[in-house]
Scaffold this motif. Structure first.
Motif, PDB file in Angstrom:
ATOM      1  N   ILE A 110      -9.529 -85.808   1.870  1.00 12.33           N
ATOM      2  CA  ILE A 110      -8.347 -85.515   2.683  1.00 12.33           C
ATOM      3  C   ILE A 110      -7.268 -84.828   1.853  1.00 12.33           C
ATOM      4  CG2 ILE A 110      -6.482 -86.565   4.019  1.00 12.33           C
ATOM      5  CD1 ILE A 110      -9.083 -86.631   5.460  1.00 12.33           C
ATOM      6  N   ALA A 111      -7.106 -85.261   0.587  1.00 11.06           N
ATOM      7  CA  ALA A 111      -5.999 -84.782  -0.240  1.00 11.06           C
ATOM      8  C   ALA A 111      -6.117 -83.300  -0.582  1.00 11.06           C
ATOM      9  CB  ALA A 111      -5.905 -85.611  -1.523  1.00 11.06           C
ATOM     10  N   ILE A 116      -3.782 -77.731  -0.256  1.00  7.73           N
ATOM     11  CA  ILE A 116      -3.919 -76.305   0.039  1.00  7.73           C
ATOM     12  C   ILE A 116      -3.058 -75.914   1.234  1.00  7.73           C
ATOM     13  CG2 ILE A 116      -5.556 -74.523   0.754  1.00  7.73           C
ATOM     14  CD1 ILE A 116      -7.711 -76.048  -0.782  1.00  7.73           C
ATOM     15  N   SER A 117      -3.093 -76.732   2.284  1.00  3.63           N
ATOM     16  CA  SER A 117      -2.291 -76.423   3.464  1.00  3.63           C
ATOM     17  C   SER A 117      -0.800 -76.524   3.172  1.00  3.63           C
ATOM     18  CB  SER A 117      -2.662 -77.363   4.613  1.00  3.63           C
ATOM     19  OG  SER A 117      -2.447 -78.720   4.267  1.00  3.63           O
ATOM     20  N   LEU A 121       1.618 -73.477   4.022  1.00  3.01           N
ATOM     21  CA  LEU A 121       2.708 -73.685   4.971  1.00  3.01           C
ATOM     22  C   LEU A 121       4.069 -73.397   4.345  1.00  3.01           C
ATOM     23  CD1 LEU A 121       1.463 -76.919   6.781  1.00  3.01           C
ATOM     24  CD2 LEU A 121       1.780 -74.662   7.801  1.00  3.01           C
ATOM     25  N   PHE A 122       4.239 -73.751   3.070  1.00  2.00           N
ATOM     26  CA  PHE A 122       5.516 -73.479   2.411  1.00  2.00           C
ATOM     27  C   PHE A 122       5.773 -71.973   2.331  1.00  2.00           C
ATOM     28  CE2 PHE A 122       8.365 -72.936  -1.214  1.00  2.00           C
ATOM     29  CZ  PHE A 122       9.346 -73.868  -0.927  1.00  2.00           C
ATOM     30  N   GLU A 174       6.429 -77.893   6.372  1.00  2.00           N
ATOM     31  CA  GLU A 174       5.573 -78.963   5.857  1.00  2.00           C
ATOM     32  C   GLU A 174       5.463 -80.125   6.840  1.00  2.00           C
ATOM     33  OE1 GLU A 174       3.888 -78.771   3.082  1.00  2.00           O
ATOM     34  OE2 GLU A 174       4.779 -76.900   2.392  1.00  2.00           O
ATOM     35  N   ILE A 175       6.090 -80.010   7.992  1.00  2.00           N
ATOM     36  CA  ILE A 175       6.086 -81.106   8.965  1.00  2.00           C
ATOM     37  C   ILE A 175       4.677 -81.525   9.377  1.00  2.00           C
ATOM     38  CG2 ILE A 175       6.699 -81.690  11.357  1.00  2.00           C
ATOM     39  CD1 ILE A 175       9.348 -80.363  10.935  1.00  2.00           C
ATOM     40  N   PRO A 176       3.736 -80.592   9.631  1.00  2.64           N
ATOM     41  CA  PRO A 176       2.382 -81.058   9.986  1.00  2.64           C
ATOM     42  C   PRO A 176       1.748 -81.937   8.920  1.00  2.64           C
ATOM     43  CG  PRO A 176       2.624 -78.719  10.460  1.00  2.64           C
ATOM     44  CD  PRO A 176       3.838 -79.130   9.687  1.00  2.64           C
ATOM     45  N   VAL A 177       1.968 -81.589   7.646  1.00  2.00           N
ATOM     46  CA  VAL A 177       1.403 -82.388   6.559  1.00  2.00           C
ATOM     47  C   VAL A 177       2.041 -83.773   6.530  1.00  2.00           C
ATOM     48  CG1 VAL A 177       1.123 -82.547   4.061  1.00  2.00           C
ATOM     49  CG2 VAL A 177       0.878 -80.337   5.199  1.00  2.00           C
TER      50      VAL A 177
END
Length: 266
Positions: A110-111, A116-117, A121-122, A174-177
């Motif tokens: 998962i990490a 990467i995402s 996203l940033f 970064e909200i989805p993360v």
């Protein structure tokens, strides 16, 4: 008892601090090398960042430097920040290398995608601010400039302004993360987040009001993507199985890679 386990038991703090210092030095070296390579182009970098505002300046108007050292220090500061932003993948890779030996295999699965995402996203948030928000926002400011007032922005104030927005949009994306992590760790569940949707929408507009200039366009351009990204995080979190949502699954079979000191038993 293995030699590694014995050393880890005798001086764990020193070993961890040494590893942390080594990885911090790699991060600093990466930033310095990137800065050294970019410094020659510092003037061009600032011109690129200032392009969204300069496109809406009145004919014949220019940006100004009110400080004596601003023509040098402002591009210098911007180049340093660009080097920091570009070195984010290296920095996150070093952070990952420091914490990875203590993670279980299912946590690593998962990490890695999350890291990467997070990087993607940033950068996507910064690109959204530059290509979408800045043109609309500066066009609005130029259109409401009072008659008899010439729009001439200080380069230092402009840099502080855009860096704040770059950071705000980068973090907002970064909200989805963050949402996924809250669900994965088990702090909240999907049903609770869905019930809290009205409060989240209001909170997004409040954050947009605080972090952006006092105009409805830029506030909406931050609040709406934040809300949509929250929904994306909820959707991704809802796809996490029960076994992946906690840290208790396969605890006996899935051990961390680093050796663990033996546990004394009575």
């Amino acid at each position: 008892m293995s030699k590694h386990a014995s050393n880890d038991q005798e001086m764990p703090l020193i070993a961890h601090l040494t590893e942390l210092r080594k990885r911090l030095m790699r991060c600093v070296v990466a930033i310095v090398l990137l800065f050294a390579g970019l410094f020659y182009f510092s003037q061009q970098i600032y011109a690129l960042v200032a392009a969204p505002l300069r496109a809406y300046l009145p004919e014949g108007a220019t940006m100004i430097a009110t400080g004596v050292a601003s023509p040098f220090l402002t591009p210098f500061k911007l180049t340093l920040m660009v080097a920091l932003f570009l070195s984010m993948p290296i920095i996150l890779h070093q952070i990952w290398g420091f914490i990875a030996p203590g993670l279980y295999k299912h946590e690593k699965r998962i990490a890695v995608p999350l890291l990467i995402s997070s990087i993607i996203l940033f950068y996507a948030g910064m690109a959204f601010a530059y290509f979408v928000v800045f043109p609309i926002m500066f066009g609005f400011f130029a259109s409401v400039t009072p008659e008899g007032v010439e729009m001439m922005t200080d380069i230092g104030q402009y840099l502080d302004f855009v860096l704040t927005l770059f950071f705000a949009f980068g973090v907002a994306f970064e909200i989805p993360v963050a949402t996924f992590l809250l669900i994965w760790v088990g702090i909240v569940d999907v049903a609770t987040l869905r019930k809290s949707r009205p409060y989240v929408v209001v909170g997004c507009f409040v954050v947009g009001m605080v972090l952006t200039p006092p105009d409805v366009f830029s506030q909406t351009l931050l609040a709406v993507p934040m809300w949509l990204l929250f929904e994306a995080g909820v959707i991704c979190g809802s796809m996490v199985s029960k076994r992946e949502a906690g840290f208790r699954g396969d605890a006996d079979e899935d051990k961390p890679e680093r050796d663990q000191p033996p546990v004394s038993r009575p």
